[in-house]
Enzyme design. Structure first.
Site, PDB file in Angstrom:
ATOM      1  N   SER A   1      48.279  34.202  40.540  1.00 43.10           N
ATOM      2  CA  SER A   1      49.458  34.147  39.673  1.00 43.10           C
ATOM      3  C   SER A   1      49.155  34.608  38.255  1.00 43.10           C
ATOM      4  CB  SER A   1      50.027  32.723  39.656  1.00 43.10           C
ATOM      5  OG  SER A   1      49.082  31.796  39.126  1.00 43.10           O
ATOM      6  N   ASP A   2      48.110  34.031  37.631  1.00 44.83           N
ATOM      7  CA  ASP A   2      47.876  34.384  36.228  1.00 44.83           C
ATOM      8  C   ASP A   2      47.262  35.770  36.083  1.00 44.83           C
ATOM      9  OD1 ASP A   2      45.470  33.509  37.283  1.00 44.83           O
ATOM     10  OD2 ASP A   2      44.944  32.212  35.611  1.00 44.83           O
ATOM     11  N   CYS A   3      46.499  36.227  37.070  1.00 43.88           N
ATOM     12  CA  CYS A   3      45.977  37.599  37.022  1.00 43.88           C
ATOM     13  C   CYS A   3      47.122  38.596  37.126  1.00 43.88           C
ATOM     14  CB  CYS A   3      44.977  37.828  38.145  1.00 43.88           C
ATOM     15  SG  CYS A   3      43.525  36.769  38.032  1.00 43.88           S
TER      16      CYS A   3
END
Length: 765
Positions: A490-492
C-alpha cells in the site's frame, strides 16, 4: 576485488546462470549483485578497502553499522572527475542563511547523484537482522550446495560479517545493535562451524560463542524458529518443536485462523515450515552435525528432554511470551493430533496437505521469479523444493536468486531483509529532490529515477484465481524493491504514485515522458481497494482476521505478526497520494477518494496516543510515526488551529527536541514503546529530518521557527567533505523488536528536510 553490478549487467557475469535459470519481467531492472574479480583493483584500491575493513573492526563495538563504503568507493572511482562545492559550516551563534542551506543542498544532491545506479535506483545496504545468513548457510549445507554456490570469497566475507557483529560477551543479537540472544548466538555459531571455522578461529571468538550458549542454557532454549532450523539440520529433534500441521491449509477459509487470513509474511514463512515439519525432514547426519550435537547442549544429546524443550525459551529472547491458551493448543496437537497424522489412515490426509502446501510454495516462487517475498521464506522454499526433488528444476531456479539478497560492505557480507529497498528509496529520493525547488538542475538524476519508477510498476495481477491463492490485486501497484519481486504494498504504491505525479509537473524534456494515465488510474484503484473498515491501511493486503489471533503468535521474538494490521504510515501515505492525484485528476472517482481520505484521516486521529505521539512500526519510531501522522492529517485538510491532534503532535515532538538541537531516537523506543533518546543524547540526522518535516508541515515556522533553525544547523554541520552524510544508528524496524538498515535515509532525509526548510521557512513571505 568485489564489484557491484546492476540490472542487466548482473546476468552475463553470473556463473550460476549458465543454464539460463534467471527470468525477468523487465530485463532485471533494479537487480543488484556483488561479484568477486580476483584481478580487479589497483594496489591502492585494495589498500583502501582493507583500511576501511580494519577501521570498522577496530571500532565495531562503538559503531555497529557499516557506512556502505565498498559501494561508495566503487562509485567514486567511476566518477573520478567529480568535484563538489566547498563545504560550509554554521557556528552556534550564527544565523542559518539561505546561501548556507542552498549550498548544502547542492553539495548533497551532487554527491547523491554520483551513487545512483545506471537504471535509476540507488543501491544500498538493507541488512541488519542477524538471523538471515544462518538460514542460507544451513540450507546450502543440507543440500550439499554450499561450496558450489558460495565461493571461497563469499564464505570469507560471511565469516568476516559474523565475527564483526559478535557482541563483547560472545553472543549475537537479533540484529546488529541488539544484545545477545540464544536465537542469534546458536544460529550464527552453527553457521561459522558449517563454514569450516574451528574453536580456536576468530581469535577464540568461536569458543567464546559456545561458552555464551552453554552459560545461558544451551540450544534447547532457542526460539521456535531456531528449533526448526536446527531440526532440519539434524542437531535438534522434531519432537522438541511445537506442531505446525500442514492440514491447516485444507481447512475452510471462513475459519478466522485459516493461514490465508494471516499477514502474508507470516503465512509465507510458516508455509514451508509446515511442509518440513509435516515430513519431519532431517538433512544428512555428517561428522560436523555429530560434533554440533555435542557442542550445543548441557547434557548428552540423547538425554535432552525434547518434550520439555518444546516450550523452553531463553529469557534474553522472550519478547512475546506464549499465553497459556497457546501452550494448551500446542500440547494437544503434539500429544494427540500429531501421533494420529503420522500413521495410516490419517497419514493420507497429511500427504494431501503436503501436496497442497507445495503447490502454494511453487506459486510463490514462480510469481516472484524465485526471489520470494523475503529472505526467510526464500531459503525455506528452496529447501522444500530440494526435499521434494533434489534434482528439480525448481531448486535450480532458486540458486541464482540467492545473490539478489547478498550485500557486501566494509563489515563483510550480509543477507538483506528483502532483495533491496530500490523502489522505496527511489520514490523518497525523488520527493526529497523535488522539495528543494532545484529540480531543474538535476534533470539527469530525476530522469533516471523516473524511468526506474515507471519500469518497476506491477502491470498485471498474479495468474489464476487470486482468491484460491489468497492474493490481493497487483495491477497498478508498486513493490518495495523490484518489479520481478512483484508483491504489491500500500505505502510503496502511494509513494511511487506521489513521485510520478510530482515528476509529471516538470517538462518531459527534463525528466522524460510521464507515466500513462491508465497506469495512474490502476495505482489509485489498488490504493482504494486496500482501505479497511476502520479507515486504516495495512501493508500488502486487507486485514483478514482479528487481533485476538495474535494469541497464537508462536514466534517468541516478534510482535504483531499474525495478521496484517493497519498502520499510521500506510494510511498517511495513501491519503497523501490520493490528495495529490485528485489535484491533477479531479474528476476520477472523486466521491470515493473523498470518502476514503476522510475515513483515513479519522483513523489516524483515532490511533494517536494521549501524549500526541504515533507509534512508528517501520521506522524508529515516534519521530517516524509522527512524520506520517502529521503529514497525513495536513494532506487531508487539517490545520494546527482547527485540529487538536496536530497541536498535540507538535507539542510531543517539541518536547523531545534535544538541548543541543535536533532529535535522536534510539531503536529501544520501538522495542519498549517508550520514547528513548540515543545514548548520550546525541542527535541523529534522520530523526532530525523527520521531526523537521513534521513541524514544517504543521506550520511551526509561523509560530516559532527557532527549533527548525537549530535542527537545520545540525544537518548542515553533519555534512561530510564530499557532500555525503554520516551513517549513524539503525533507523528501520519491523515486528516491534527487530531493526533493519535503510542506508539511503542518511542522504534522503537531510535533503528533504533542508529542501522544505529552504522553500517553506527561509523563503516564506
Amino acid at each position: 576485488m568485489w564489484q557491484l553490478k546492476i540490472g542487466a549487467d548482473t546476468v552475463p557475469a553470473d556463473p550460476s546462470n549458465a543454464g539460463g535459470w534467471l527470468s525477468s519481467l523487465n530485463n532485471h531492472v533494479g537487480r543488484q549483485v556483488w561479484h568477486f574479480h580476483p584481478e580487479l583493483g589497483t594496489p591502492e584500491d585494495l589498500q583502501q578497502i582493507q583500511h576501511a575493513r580494519q577501521r570498522f573492526s577496530d571500532h565495531r563495538f562503538e559503531k555497529k553499522h557499516s557506512a556502505d563504503l565498498l559501494m561508495r568507493m566503487q562509485f567514486a572511482k567511476n566518477n573520478s572527475s567529480f568535484v563538489n562545492l566547498p563545504q560550509i559550516k554554521v557556528k552556534d551563534k550564527e544565523d542559518v542563511t539561505e546561501e548556507a542551506v542552498s549550498r548544502t543542498l547542492r553539495r548533497a544532491i551532487n554527491f547523491y547523484s554520483t551513487i545512483q545506479g545506471d537504471d535509476g535506483h540507488w543501491p544500498g545496504d538493507y541488512g541488519g537482522p542477524m538471523f538471515l545468513i544462518p538460514g542460507l548457510v544451513i540450507t546450502l549445507s543440507i543440500t550439499g550446495a554450499l561450496n558450489a554456490v558460495l565461493s571461497t570469497e563469499h564464505q570469507r566475507e560471511i565469516c568476516r560479517y559474523l565475527y564483526n557483529h559478535q557482541n563483547k560477551d560472545g553472543g549475537w543479537g537479533l540484529h546488529i545493535e541488539g544484545p545477545s540472544t540464544m536465537f542469534g548466538s546458536v544460529l550464527n555459531y552453527v553457521s561459522l562451524r558449517l563454514l569450516g571455522e574451528e574453536a580456536e578461529d576468530g581469535q577464540g571468538a568461536v569458543d567464546k560463542a559456545r561458552k555464551w550458549i552453554l552459560d545461558h542454557g544451551g540450544a534447547s532454549a532457542i526460539t521456535s524458529w531456531g528449533k526448526m532450523w536446527l531440526s532440519v539440520l539434524g542437531v535438534y529433534e522434531w519432537a522438541g518443536n511445537n506442531p505446525l500441521p500442514p492440514e491447516l491449509w485444507l481447512l475452510p477459509y471462513l475459519l478466522p485462523f485459516h493461514p490465508g487470513r494471516m499477514w502474508c509474511h507470516c503465512r509465507m514463512v510458516y508455509l514451508p515450515m509446515c511442509y518440513l515439519y509435516g515430513k519431519r525432514f532431517v538433512g544428512p547426519i555428517t561428522p560436523i552435525i555429530r560434533s554440533l550435537r555435542k557442542e550445543l547442549y548441557l547434557v548428552p544429546y540423547h538425554e535432552v528432554d525434547w518434550n520439555k524443550a518444546r516450550n523452553e525459551c531463553a529469557k534474553e529472547d522472550l519478547y512475546y511470551p506464549h499465553p497459556l491458551v497457546q501452550d494448551i493448543v500446542w500440547a494437544s496437537l503434539h500429544h494427540v493430533y500429531e501421533p494420529l497424522f503420522m500413521r495410516w489412515p490419517a497419514k493420507r490426509l497429511r500427504e494431501k496437505a503436503l501436496q497442497c502446501v507445495m503447490q502454494h510454495i511453487h506459486y510463490e516462487d514462480e510469481n516472484t521469479r524465485y526471489i520470494c517475498i523475503g529472505p526467510v521464506n526464500k531459503v525455506l522454499n528452496m529447501l522444500c523444493c530440494w526435499v521434494e526433488d533434489p534434482h528439480s528444476e525448481a531448486f535450480k531456479l532458486h540458486i541464482p536468486r540467492i545473490f539478489d539478497y547478498l550485500w557486501i560492505a566494509e563489515d563483510g557480507m550480509k543477507m538483506q531483509g528483502y532483495n533491496g529497498s530500490q523502489l522505496w528509496d527511489t520514490a523518497f529520493a525523488v520527493q526529497a529532490i523535488m522539495s528543494t525547488k532545484l529540480a531543474e538542475e538535476y534533470g539527469t538524476t530525476l530522469r533516471k529515477a523516473h524511468k526506474y519508477i515507471k519500469d518497476s510498476q506491477v502491470l498485471e495481477d498474479c495468474p489464476g484465481d487470486l482468491q484460491s491463492w489468497y492474493r490481493h490485486i497487483s495491477k497498478g501497484a508498486w513493490p518495495f524493491s523490484t518489479a520481478d519481486h512483484g508483491w504489491p504494498i500500500s505505502d510503496c504504491t502511494a509513494e511511487g504514485l506521489k513521485a510520478v505525479l510530482l515528476l509529471s509537473k516538470l517538462p518531459s524534456e527534463i525528466v522524460g515522458k510521464s507515466i500513462d494515465e491508465e497506469q495512474i488510474y490502476d495505482a489509485v484503484n489498488v490504493i482504494l481497494s486496500l482501505q479497511n473498515t476502520d479507515g486504516g491501511f495495512a501493508t500488502y493486503e486487507l486485514t483478514r482476521s482479528y487481533p485476538w489471533l495474535e494469541l497464537m503468535n508462536p514466534a517468541e521474538t516478534f510482535g504483531d505478526i499474525v495478521i496484517d494490521y493497519t498502520y499510521v504510515e500506510c494510511t498517511s501515505a495513501a491519503i497523501q497520494a490520493l490528495v495529490a492525484f485528485k489535484k491533477l485528476y479531479p474528476g476520477h472517482r472523486r466521491d470515493e477518494i473523498d470518502n476514503c481520505v476522510a475515513k483515513a484521516a479519522d483513523f489516524i486521529e483515532s490511533i494517536q496516543a494521549t501524549d500526541g505521539s504515533w507509534y512508528g512500526s517501520w521506522g524508529v519510531c515516534f519521530t517516524y510515526g509522527g512524520w506520517f501522522g502529521i503529514r497525513g492529517l495536513v494532506a487531508a485538510g487539517r490545520r494546527y488551529d482547527n485540529c487538536s491532534s496536530l497541536r498535540k503532535a507538535c507539542d510531543f515532538l517539541l518536547s523531545k527536541e534535544l538541548a543541543s538541537g535536533g532529535w535522536g531516537e534510539s531503536y529501544l523506543s520501538g522495542q519498549n514503546k517508550v520514547y528513548t533518546n540515543i545514548k548520550d543524547d546525541r542527535p541523529h540526522i534522520v530523526n532530525t529530518g523527520w521531526a523537521m518535516l513534521s513541524l514544517i508541515d504543521a506550520g511551526q515556522s509561523e509560530r516559532d521557527p527557532t527549533p527548525l533553525h537549530r535542527a537545520a544547523r545540525i544537518l548542515i554541520n553533519s555534512q561530510m567533505d564530499d557532500g555525503d552524510f554520516p551513517q549513524e544508528e539503525i533507523m528501520g524496524i519491523f515486528n516491534k523488536n527487530c531493526m533493519i538498515s535503510y542506508a539511503a535515509y542518511r542522504n534522503i532525509f537531510p535533503i528533504w528536510a533542508l529542501g522544505e526548510y529552504r522553500c517553506r521557512v527561509l523563503q516564506a513571505p
